[in-house]
Design a protein around this motif. Structure first.
Motif, PDB file in Angstrom:
ATOM      1  N   ASN A 253       0.826  -1.200   0.000  1.00 25.28           N
ATOM      2  CA  ASN A 253       0.000   0.000   0.000  1.00 25.28           C
ATOM      3  C   ASN A 253       0.862   1.253   0.000  1.00 25.28           C
ATOM      4  O   ASN A 253       2.015   1.231   0.434  1.00 25.28           O
TER       5      ASN A 253
ATOM      6  N   CYS B 289       3.577  -0.797   3.895  1.00 24.59           N
ATOM      7  CA  CYS B 289       3.424   0.589   3.478  1.00 24.59           C
ATOM      8  C   CYS B 289       4.656   1.070   2.725  1.00 24.59           C
ATOM      9  O   CYS B 289       5.786   0.931   3.202  1.00 24.59           O
TER      10      CYS B 289
ATOM     11  N   MET C 228      -7.062  -0.758   8.485  1.00 22.52           N
ATOM     12  CA  MET C 228      -5.622  -1.017   8.428  1.00 22.52           C
ATOM     13  C   MET C 228      -5.001  -0.470   9.712  1.00 22.52           C
ATOM     14  O   MET C 228      -5.181   0.697  10.042  1.00 22.52           O
TER      15      MET C 228
ATOM     16  N   HIS D 139      -3.149  -5.971   9.003  1.00 19.57           N
ATOM     17  CA  HIS D 139      -1.989  -5.637   9.828  1.00 19.57           C
ATOM     18  C   HIS D 139      -0.875  -5.085   8.934  1.00 19.57           C
ATOM     19  O   HIS D 139      -0.429  -5.759   8.017  1.00 19.57           O
ATOM     20  N   GLU D 140      -0.405  -3.883   9.261  1.00 17.14           N
ATOM     21  CA  GLU D 140       0.531  -3.162   8.403  1.00 17.14           C
ATOM     22  C   GLU D 140       1.915  -3.027   9.044  1.00 17.14           C
ATOM     23  O   GLU D 140       2.045  -2.789  10.242  1.00 17.14           O
TER      24      GLU D 140
ATOM     25  N   THR E 239       0.019  -6.302   5.007  1.00 22.57           N
ATOM     26  CA  THR E 239       0.302  -5.243   4.048  1.00 22.57           C
ATOM     27  C   THR E 239       1.559  -4.474   4.439  1.00 22.57           C
ATOM     28  O   THR E 239       1.872  -4.341   5.617  1.00 22.57           O
TER      29      THR E 239
ATOM     30  N   LYS F 136      -7.181   3.905   6.537  1.00 28.36           N
ATOM     31  CA  LYS F 136      -5.878   4.012   7.175  1.00 28.36           C
ATOM     32  C   LYS F 136      -5.700   5.432   7.677  1.00 28.36           C
ATOM     33  O   LYS F 136      -5.780   6.388   6.899  1.00 28.36           O
TER      34      LYS F 136
END
Length: 257
Positions: free
Chosen positions: A8, A223, A144, A164-165, A221, A111
């Motif tokens: 993302n 970032c 997120m 979960h990022e 995910t 997010k």
């Protein structure tokens, strides 16, 4: 080891004639887009164009609400009553949902941005207020969260879908929060290092902090920031490094069955 992961990026952050980042290039790399809602960055035209490009690329649409702080890019902490904070989030999510629909897409996730996200990662009550507000507008949103923080606790308590990022280009404290940008080494500028550390974290199923501590977590995910000079290089390198390591890129919660 996790065999699939989402990529993302924050985008839609240009304002009028002032350009921030290279959204078109990032949309060829990522699988999910967190699109600014016009208060910390962005405007109605930028939102519309970014949503349209994301839909055309098959990229998942997300609302990226922040504090009303254009000058500070939403990175300055603000304190407000919980009811006002909730309305601030509702206002932005509603705009994102409408723009997504007009672009022929569907808003999939939420997010939080910048200081709002950092404060919510430390304060479960604040995180819950933000998430409840967003879900009151769009009940099916996937939230997120910064893995391992108060954000995750708040989302779990609400029972909503969670992604979960982890961050490719940011260093971590031992409580799973991000090292403050004012500190040396907080932002990672080396694309190869960013790619290698993401593969390592996914293989170990853990956040690896600046002190080399391991914090076990699910990872859905990654970032990739869009507002640094090397953002596109980092994004492309991370994507390729993951693929070379046998990791499949796919939108989170977008699996067969």
């Amino acid at each position: 080891m996790t065999r699939t992961v989402d990529l993302n990026a924050d985008m839609g952050e240009s304002f009028g004639p002032w350009v921030m980042g290279n959204d078109a290039a990032l949309l060829d790399v990522v699988t999910s887009a967190n699109i600014a809602c016009g208060l910390h960055a962005g405007d109605w035209d930028t939102m519309a164009e970014t949503m349209k490009r994301a839909v055309a690329n098959g990229v998942g649409l997300g609302a990226h609400p922040g504090f009303p702080d254009l000058q500070g890019f939403g990175r300055r902490r603000m304190h407000m009553p919980a009811a006002s904070l909730a309305n601030l989030v509702r206002y932005q999510v509603a705009a994102a949902e409408g723009m997504a629909r007009a672009a022929g897409g569907t808003l999939r996730h939420l997010k939080l941005h910048g200081a709002m996200a950092n404060m919510a990662s430390e304060d479960e009550a604040m995180a819950r207020a933000c998430y409840e507000a967003a879900l009151s507008v769009a009940p099916d949103l996937i939230v997120m969260v910064l893995a391992g923080t108060a954000q995750e606790k708040a989302a779990r308590a609400l029972g909503c879908p969670i992604a979960h990022e982890i961050f490719a280009d940011r260093a971590y404290n031992d409580d799973a929060t991000l090292v403050d940008r004012s500190q040396p080494g907080a932002v990672i500028h080396d694309p190869d290092l960013a790619g290698q550390r993401m593969v390592e974290m996914i293989r170990e199923g853990a956040i690896i902090t600046a002190s080399d501590t391991r914090i076990e977590t699910r990872i859905d995910t990654i970032c990739l920031h869009g507002d640094t000079a090397e953002a596109v290089d980092i994004a492309r390198t991370v994507r390729q490094t993951l693929k070379d390591s046998g990791i499949t890129l796919r939108r989170f919660h977008d699996t067969p069955g």
